[in-house]
Structure formats: structure tokens, C-alpha cells
Design an enzyme around this catalytic site. Structure first.
Site, short mmCIF file in Angstrom:
data_model
loop_
_atom_site.label_atom_id
_atom_site.label_comp_id
_atom_site.label_asym_id
_atom_site.label_seq_id
_atom_site.Cartn_x
_atom_site.Cartn_y
_atom_site.Cartn_z
N HIS A 312 0.85 -1.18 0.00
CA HIS A 312 0.00 0.00 0.00
C HIS A 312 0.88 1.22 0.00
CE1 HIS A 312 -3.12 2.86 1.09
NE2 HIS A 312 -3.97 1.94 0.65
N ASP A 369 -7.96 -5.38 0.14
CA ASP A 369 -8.50 -6.23 -0.91
C ASP A 369 -8.04 -7.67 -0.83
OD1 ASP A 369 -10.11 -4.39 -2.12
OD2 ASP A 369 -8.43 -3.44 -3.13
N1 ACO Z 1 4.09 -7.70 -4.92
C1 ACO Z 1 5.42 -7.73 -5.14
N2 ACO Z 1 6.22 -6.65 -5.03
C2 ACO Z 1 5.64 -5.50 -4.70
C3 ACO Z 1 4.27 -5.39 -4.45
C4 ACO Z 1 3.48 -6.55 -4.56
N3 ACO Z 1 2.15 -6.51 -4.33
N4 ACO Z 1 3.96 -4.11 -4.14
C5 ACO Z 1 5.12 -3.44 -4.19
N5 ACO Z 1 6.14 -4.28 -4.52
C6 ACO Z 1 7.56 -3.93 -4.62
C7 ACO Z 1 7.88 -3.18 -5.90
O1 ACO Z 1 8.21 -4.06 -6.94
C8 ACO Z 1 9.03 -2.31 -5.44
O2 ACO Z 1 10.16 -3.13 -5.37
P1 ACO Z 1 11.62 -2.51 -5.71
O3 ACO Z 1 11.88 -1.50 -4.65
O4 ACO Z 1 12.55 -3.68 -5.66
O5 ACO Z 1 11.50 -1.91 -7.08
C9 ACO Z 1 8.66 -1.94 -4.00
O6 ACO Z 1 7.84 -3.03 -3.54
C10 ACO Z 1 7.87 -0.64 -3.89
O7 ACO Z 1 6.74 -0.73 -4.76
P2 ACO Z 1 6.01 0.51 -5.41
O8 ACO Z 1 5.22 0.04 -6.58
O9 ACO Z 1 7.00 1.61 -5.63
O10 ACO Z 1 5.07 0.95 -4.21
P3 ACO Z 1 3.86 1.93 -4.33
O11 ACO Z 1 3.66 2.49 -2.98
O12 ACO Z 1 4.03 2.87 -5.46
O13 ACO Z 1 2.65 0.95 -4.74
C11 ACO Z 1 0.79 -0.46 -4.69
C12 ACO Z 1 1.60 0.59 -3.94
C13 ACO Z 1 0.39 0.07 -6.08
C14 ACO Z 1 -0.49 -0.73 -3.90
C15 ACO Z 1 1.64 -1.73 -4.83
O14 ACO Z 1 2.01 -2.21 -3.57
C16 ACO Z 1 0.93 -2.83 -5.62
O15 ACO Z 1 1.01 -2.85 -6.86
N6 ACO Z 1 0.21 -3.77 -4.91
C17 ACO Z 1 -0.53 -4.80 -5.59
C18 ACO Z 1 -1.87 -4.25 -6.08
C19 ACO Z 1 -2.85 -3.99 -4.95
O16 ACO Z 1 -3.07 -4.85 -4.10
N7 ACO Z 1 -3.49 -2.83 -5.00
C20 ACO Z 1 -4.50 -2.44 -4.02
C21 ACO Z 1 -4.05 -1.24 -3.28
S1 ACO Z 1 -5.17 -0.91 -1.97
C22 ACO Z 1 -6.44 -0.12 -2.67
O17 ACO Z 1 -6.43 0.45 -3.71
C23 ACO Z 1 -7.66 -0.23 -1.91
#
Ligand code: ACO
Length: 434
Positions: A312, A369
Site C-alpha cells: 500500500h 482487498d
Molecule cells: N508484490 C510484489 N512486489 C511488490 C508489491 C506486490 N504486491 N507491491 C510493491 N512491490 C515492490 C515493488 O516491486 C518495489 O520493489 P523494488 O523497490 O525492488 O522496485 C517496491 O515493492 C515498492 O513498490 P512501489 O510500486 O514503488 O510501491 P507503491 O507504494 O508505489 O505501490 C501499490 C503501492 C500500487 C499498492 C503496490 O504495492 C501494488 O502494486 N500492490 C498490488 C496491487 C494492490 O493490491 N493494489 C491495491 C491497493 S489498496 C487499494 O487500492 C484499496
């Protein structure tokens, strides 16, 4: 800027020998921000913040989140207490009007929702124009925009009374649209709203009743639906809410802004994640992978696979909504006598991920979720309706933000700047010379 902010100190920025003192704005929970609104005018420089990870776009008195401590409060009330003691309609009133309603206020609000649940009959024909494979989020977004064509008085500068009426109409009619889009997709006759039912019971009835036999509404299921909608009702400046505020800032109507919010919510990194979680769990089961093998694929950056329902932007310790839903998931499944192997798979993934260095070092925890899809599935809500359920929950939040921004009297269109990285000036060549 809301009156509940204080400017106590300032930050100095030194650029090219010039110094600019920027005020530090402090909110009621001690959050601090550097007000850089004069930065470009004074120095010619802008800030760059891809994905707005460090940018506050507004001040707001609606929702407080402390991502480090796992705190979520609507208008000061903790999400745990609201999810346990309140109804969705009460929470909608709280978010939109800024206070808990007394009995008279709540009755009037509920009666408004009951009274405005029908769609104009001409709108029913619009449903026939969509293919049976249409995603219900596409239907919800376009029907919300279509609704505005029936209420031209809501465009331009609606009066306060008109705004209140539009809020009631959107909250009530989008529930009807959501249920109708489902009925249309499965070819069943539409079940019209029933004024004798409460908000969530009415929705369940429109979704699951058929004209040929009685449908009994289970009060435990009504309670869970209330809880799910409450947990999704607002989350400050997330992608869809920022979209709603952006559209509002141009002066577009509440219907246009909410329709845009629905489209923003649809994406798998936002509201679409609940559907994506279930698709992921089904995919793992179909492939025969165990959860450890799957997590190995997630950690391999070349695969581009994410553990959906994890991570998140704001919560970096735990998501308080996920904690509540994890518990509800147990209660609902045992009450309904559902034993779902996907739940075991989800539990296994969660347990393994929470002790894995990849997830721990990146502060990745289950979000709201991760478990909502499993509950929706147990309630027989089809997978492509999951994000619609999220949208129904989020409507009060979108409306509260639309109204807060409108009432603030600040008429500043949202218009970020950019750093241009394209070609320098070129001479135009006619087509025969290219
Ligand atoms: N699975 C694997 N790796 C992940 C995940 C995940 N779910 N989420 C983040 N990471 C990793 C990224 O690859 C990145 O790794 P790195 O530093 O080696 O490049 C690091 O964690 C940071 O990730 P970001 O994408 O920069 O984090 P951000 O805060 O921008 O993204 C997000 C948040 C979009 C929710 C992300 O965690 C994600 O894609 N999660 C999966 C989708 C999801 O469940 N979305 C629902 C969000 S809650 C809502 O809307 C109600």
C-alpha cells in the site's frame, strides 16, 4: 486552505544563490508540509514528484490516516468502531456532513435514499445497448455520466439544495445501476428497488431476488455488506478521489466527477485489486503451484508478477481494514458453511510472505482487498462485480471530497506542471521531403 491548519515555522530553500522561506503548514494531527506554492514564481523552479508520493494536493478535514501506526479515522472516528457499531448509511452521512447524524437527521437522509432509488425508465433501455460481456465497471461509469443528462440543473453552479439532492441521487441510484448491470449480464429480469428495505438489504434484493420465488435476506449478510462498504468508504487522496477532486476543480458536475472516479478505481493497482486477488488465487490453483513456488515468481523481477492484495502506498505496517476483514472472513465463511480452498491458499500466502525478507524489507502487508474478494465470493457476488462493490462503498468518500472542495470556495483548477524531455525546436518539413 482549511482553517484548521497552522503556520508556525518555515523552511529555507537555497537555489542559485537565492533564498526562499516557505511556510510549514501543520494539520490537526501534527502532519507537516512545506508550502511551495510560491517556489516557481520566486525562483523559476518547480518540484518533481512522480506518482505524487510526497505531494499534498489539498488540506482536508474528512479522513485521517497514519500509515506507520495503521490508523484510519473518518471525521475523527476510528474505523474499527465504525465497522463494528455503525451502518453504511450512517457513515455516508458522517463523511459527507462532517458529524454523526441524530435520529431525525438520519431518518431524513435514509428516506431520501429510499425515495430516489428509481432510475428514469428511459435509462433502462440504455442497459440493452451494452454487450452481455460488458464489464460492470464500464457500465457503472457510463451510466453515471448518462444520469447527468436527466439532471441538467446540476451543471454549472448548482445551489446548496441542488448539491444535497445530487448527493442523495448518486448514492441511491448507483446502487440500482450496479444491481441492474449484474441482472442484465446474467439475463435475469430486473428487480426494482423496494422502499420497505434498508440500503444494503435493498441492494441484496435487487441483486439476488427473482420474480418466481421468494428471496430471504439474511441479516448476517446485510451486516457484512454494511461492514465492507464502511471499510471502503473513504481513504483520503487516493487515485480515484484525487481524480474526483481534479474533475471538480474544472467546474464539472458531481456526476462527471464520480464517473471519472469510477474509471480511475477500475485499475488493478487500485480498486481492481480485489478482482485481481481472486484471479491470482484461481490462477495459482489451476497451475498446481504451491504458494512458495508462486512467491518465488513474485520475487523474480523478470516475471513482473505482483502479489495482488499486498502493499500500500500509505500503510507500511498493516492496513487496519485488512485486519478487520481477515476476522470477518472467518465469521462469514463459517456462518455460511463455506469451506473455500482459496482461503487456505490466501492464508498460506499471507503467512509465508509476512516472514519473507523480500516483503518484510519493502514493508509489504495485506491490504483491504486481500480478503474482501473471498468474502464476496462466499456471498455469491460474481468476480467482475467485486470492483463495483468497492465503488459503491467509495461513493460517500468521493461525494464528501467533491463537496468539501466546492464549499471551500477555492476556485483553482488542478493543473500540475512538468519537466519537458522531448525534442528541441525543429524546422517543419513538408511530407515530400520526409
Ligand atoms: N508484490 C510484489 N512486489 C511488490 C508489491 C506486490 N504486491 N507491491 C510493491 N512491490 C515492490 C515493488 O516491486 C518495489 O520493489 P523494488 O523497490 O525492488 O522496485 C517496491 O515493492 C515498492 O513498490 P512501489 O510500486 O514503488 O510501491 P507503491 O507504494 O508505489 O505501490 C501499490 C503501492 C500500487 C499498492 C503496490 O504495492 C501494488 O502494486 N500492490 C498490488 C496491487 C494492490 O493490491 N493494489 C491495491 C491497493 S489498496 C487499494 O487500492 C484499496
Amino acid at each position: 486552505m482549511s482553517s484548521n491548519t497552522e503556520t508556525k515555522t518555515s523552511a529555507s530553500i537555497n537555489i542559485d544563490g537565492k533564498q526562499l522561506d516557505c511556510p510549514i503548514v501543520e494539520g490537526t494531527e501534527g502532519e507537516r508540509a512545506i508550502d511551495i506554492s510560491k517556489l516557481r514564481a520566486e525562483t523559476g523552479i518547480i518540484t518533481l514528484d512522480n506518482g505524487f508520493v510526497n505531494t499534498g494536493s489539498c488540506t482536508s478535514a474528512i479522513t485521517f490516516i497514519d500509515g506507520e501506526k495503521g490508523i484510519l479515522r473518518y471525521r475523527g472516528y476510528g474505523i474499527e468502531e465504525l465497522a463494528e457499531k455503525s451502518t453504511f448509511v450512517e457513515v455516508a452521512y458522517l463523511l459527507i456532513n462532517g458529524k454523526l447524524a441524530n435520529k431525525t437527521e438520519l431518518d431524513a437522509f435514509s428516506q431520501g435514499l429510499t425515495k430516489h432509488s428509481l432510475l428514469h425508465e428511459d435509462m433502462i433501455h440504455l442497459f440493452s445497448g451494452f454487450p452481455s460481456t460488458a464489464h460492470p465497471m464500464a457500465i457503472l461509469s457510463s451510466m453515471t455520466s448518462s444520469l447527468s443528462t436527466y439532471y441538467p440543473e446540476s451543471h454549472d453552479t448548482p445551489s446548496d439544495e441542488q448539491v444535497d439532492l445530487d448527493i442523495i441521487r448518486i448514492l441511491s441510484k448507483l446502487r440500482t445501476i450496479a444491481a441492474f448491470s449484474y441482472k442484465k449480464s446474467i439475463g435475469q429480469p430486473l428487480i426494482y428497488p423496494d422502499n420497505s428495505l434498508t440500503y444494503c438489504s435493498n441492494f441484496l434484493n435487487m441483486m439476488f431476488a427473482v420474480p418466481t420465488e421468494p428471496y430471504e435476506i439474511d441479516p448476517d449478510i446485510v451486516k457484512v455488506i454494511n461492514q465492507l462498504l464502511i471499510l471502503h468508504a473513504d481513504h483520503e487522496q487516493n487515485c480515484s478521489t484525487s481524480t474526483v477532486r481534479t474533475v471538480q476543480s474544472s467546474g464539472a458536475s458531481m456526476y462527471a466527477a464520480v464517473s471519472a472516479g469510477i474509471s480511475a478505481l477500475w485499475g488493478p493497482l487500485h480498486g481492481g485489486a480485489n478482482q485481481a486477488v481472486l484471479d491470482m488465487l484461481e490462477g495459482i490453483r489451476a497451475s498446481g503451484d504451491d504458494y512458495k513456488t508462486f512467491l518465488g515468481k513474485v520475487k523474480d523481477k523478470k516475471t513482473n508478477i505482483r502479489l495482488m492484495g499486498f502493499g500500500h502506498r500509505v500503510y507500511k505496517n498493516f492496513d487496519p481494514r485488512a485486519k478487520i476483514l481477515r476476522q470477518s472472513c472467518d465469521t462469514v465463511l463459517s456462518k455460511l458453511g463455506v469451506s473455500d480452498p482459496l482461503l487456505d491458499l490466501a492464508r498460506g500466502l499471507e503467512e509465508e510472505a509476512l516472514k519473507d525478507e523480500y516483503f518484510v524489507s519493502r514493508n509489504l502487508y495485506p491490504n483491504v482487498d486481500f480478503y474482501s474478494g473471498i468474502i464476496y465470493k462466499a456471498l455469491n457476488i460474481p468476480v467482475d462485480m467485486f470492483t463495483v462493490m468497492f465503488a459503491l462503498g467509495r461513493i460517500p468518500g468521493w461525494l464528501a471530497h467533491w463537496k468539501e472542495q466546492r464549499d471551500s470556495g477555492v476556485k483553482k483548477i488542478f493543473r500540475p506542471r512538468q519537466i519537458y524531455t522531448g525534442a528541441n525546436e525543429q524546422n517543419y518539413t513538408t511530407i515530400d521531403q520526409r
